[in-house]
Design a protein around this motif. Structure first.
Motif, PDB file in Angstrom:
ATOM      1  N   LEU A 295     -35.591-116.098 109.727  1.00  0.00           N
ATOM      2  CA  LEU A 295     -35.517-117.183 108.754  1.00  0.00           C
ATOM      3  C   LEU A 295     -36.469-116.947 107.589  1.00  0.00           C
ATOM      4  O   LEU A 295     -36.107-117.142 106.425  1.00  0.00           O
ATOM      5  CB  LEU A 295     -35.847-118.523 109.427  1.00  0.00           C
ATOM      6  N   GLU A 296     -37.677-116.524 107.900  1.00  0.00           N
ATOM      7  CA  GLU A 296     -38.687-116.315 106.865  1.00  0.00           C
ATOM      8  C   GLU A 296     -38.270-115.234 105.871  1.00  0.00           C
ATOM      9  O   GLU A 296     -38.660-115.270 104.689  1.00  0.00           O
ATOM     10  CB  GLU A 296     -40.031-115.931 107.495  1.00  0.00           C
ATOM     11  N   GLU A 297     -37.475-114.258 106.320  1.00  0.00           N
ATOM     12  CA  GLU A 297     -37.088-113.139 105.464  1.00  0.00           C
ATOM     13  C   GLU A 297     -35.786-113.371 104.700  1.00  0.00           C
ATOM     14  O   GLU A 297     -35.339-112.504 103.940  1.00  0.00           O
ATOM     15  CB  GLU A 297     -36.972-111.875 106.322  1.00  0.00           C
ATOM     16  N   LEU A 298     -35.192-114.546 104.867  1.00  0.00           N
ATOM     17  CA  LEU A 298     -34.002-114.868 104.082  1.00  0.00           C
ATOM     18  C   LEU A 298     -34.348-114.917 102.597  1.00  0.00           C
ATOM     19  O   LEU A 298     -35.418-115.403 102.214  1.00  0.00           O
ATOM     20  CB  LEU A 298     -33.427-116.222 104.510  1.00  0.00           C
ATOM     21  N   ALA A 299     -33.440-114.466 101.769  1.00  0.00           N
ATOM     22  CA  ALA A 299     -33.687-114.469 100.319  1.00  0.00           C
ATOM     23  C   ALA A 299     -33.911-115.881  99.794  1.00  0.00           C
ATOM     24  O   ALA A 299     -34.653-116.079  98.816  1.00  0.00           O
ATOM     25  CB  ALA A 299     -32.511-113.813  99.597  1.00  0.00           C
TER      26      ALA A 299
END
Length: 222
Positions: free
Chosen positions: A53-57
């Protein structure tokens, strides 16, 4: 137990539906939950900050919208659960979105009798609300909540968005303040907990203050 809808008027005091957030910002969250949130067959699993989730654009923009620039974390809770067990609260709103439908068991801080070590809440006051898949909701800071419940046999996979550090290690309070206010309920960072006697949290030393039935909605979702 009657399971109400988040679109019912009754939900307005517990939280609100963020229906105007474009799907371009919510659909990637639901997809990441469906693809990456490992759902245990028995019990629940919580991850305060999930890399998927944290690495979603869209993550920075979504955090900015939800918390106004305050450092935030995007985590998830997933698994199988039909029991109340505990109720908790934070000093901030929490945001949820599910890869599939889920149910929240909710009450209000104003319904708690007493404070700190004397805090009790009758579980007959708890209400159940069904949240449809893909819908972003806010759970107000003064709303008592805990792990979601499943709406079906597939379990649940739910976004848990909170200020950074929430649910982290239990902070060490000044000994002179350990019994003040709601300090006796502090269970983790920014997490105040009231447990039912039948819960594993109670067995681990959490404050037992939920009085009455440990609600089980299994028959209501069958």
């Amino acid at each position: 137990m009657r399971i109400e809808s988040i679109y019912d008027e009754s939900f307005r005091s517990y939280g609100r539906v963020w229906s105007d957030v474009p799907a371009a910002f919510t659909a990637p969250v639901a997809h990441a939950l469906a693809e990456h949130a490992s759902c245990p067959e028995d019990g629940t699993k919580y991850e305060a900050s999930a890399a998927a989730l944290e690495e979603l654009a869209i993550a920075p923009a979504l955090k900015g919208l939800l918390f106004g620039g305050r450092p935030a974390q995007l985590g998830w809770c997933c698994g199988h659960n039909t029991h109340l067990n505990c109720l908790e609260y934070h000093r901030s709103s929490e945001f949820n979105l599910g890869a599939n439908d889920f149910i929240l068991l909710l009450a209000k801080q104003g319904q708690v009798k007493g404070m700190g070590a004397d805090a009790t809440l009758d579980t007959s006051l708890v209400r159940a609300f069904r949240v449809p898949a893909g819908v972003l909701i806010e759970v107000f800071a003064d709303t008592l909540h805990f792990a979601p419940c499943q709406a079906g046999d597939e379990g649940f996979r739910t976004l848990i968005a909170l200020p950074a550090g929430t649910n982290g290690p239990l902070p060490e309070l000044d000994p002179e303040l350990a019994a003040a206010g709601d300090a006796p309920l502090l269970w983790a960072a920014d997490k105040w907990l009231i447990a039912h006697a039948e819960s594993k949290q109670a067995a681990a030393g959490a404050h037992v203050g939920l009085v009455g039935e440990n609600i089980d909605i299994a028959a209501d979702i069958a």
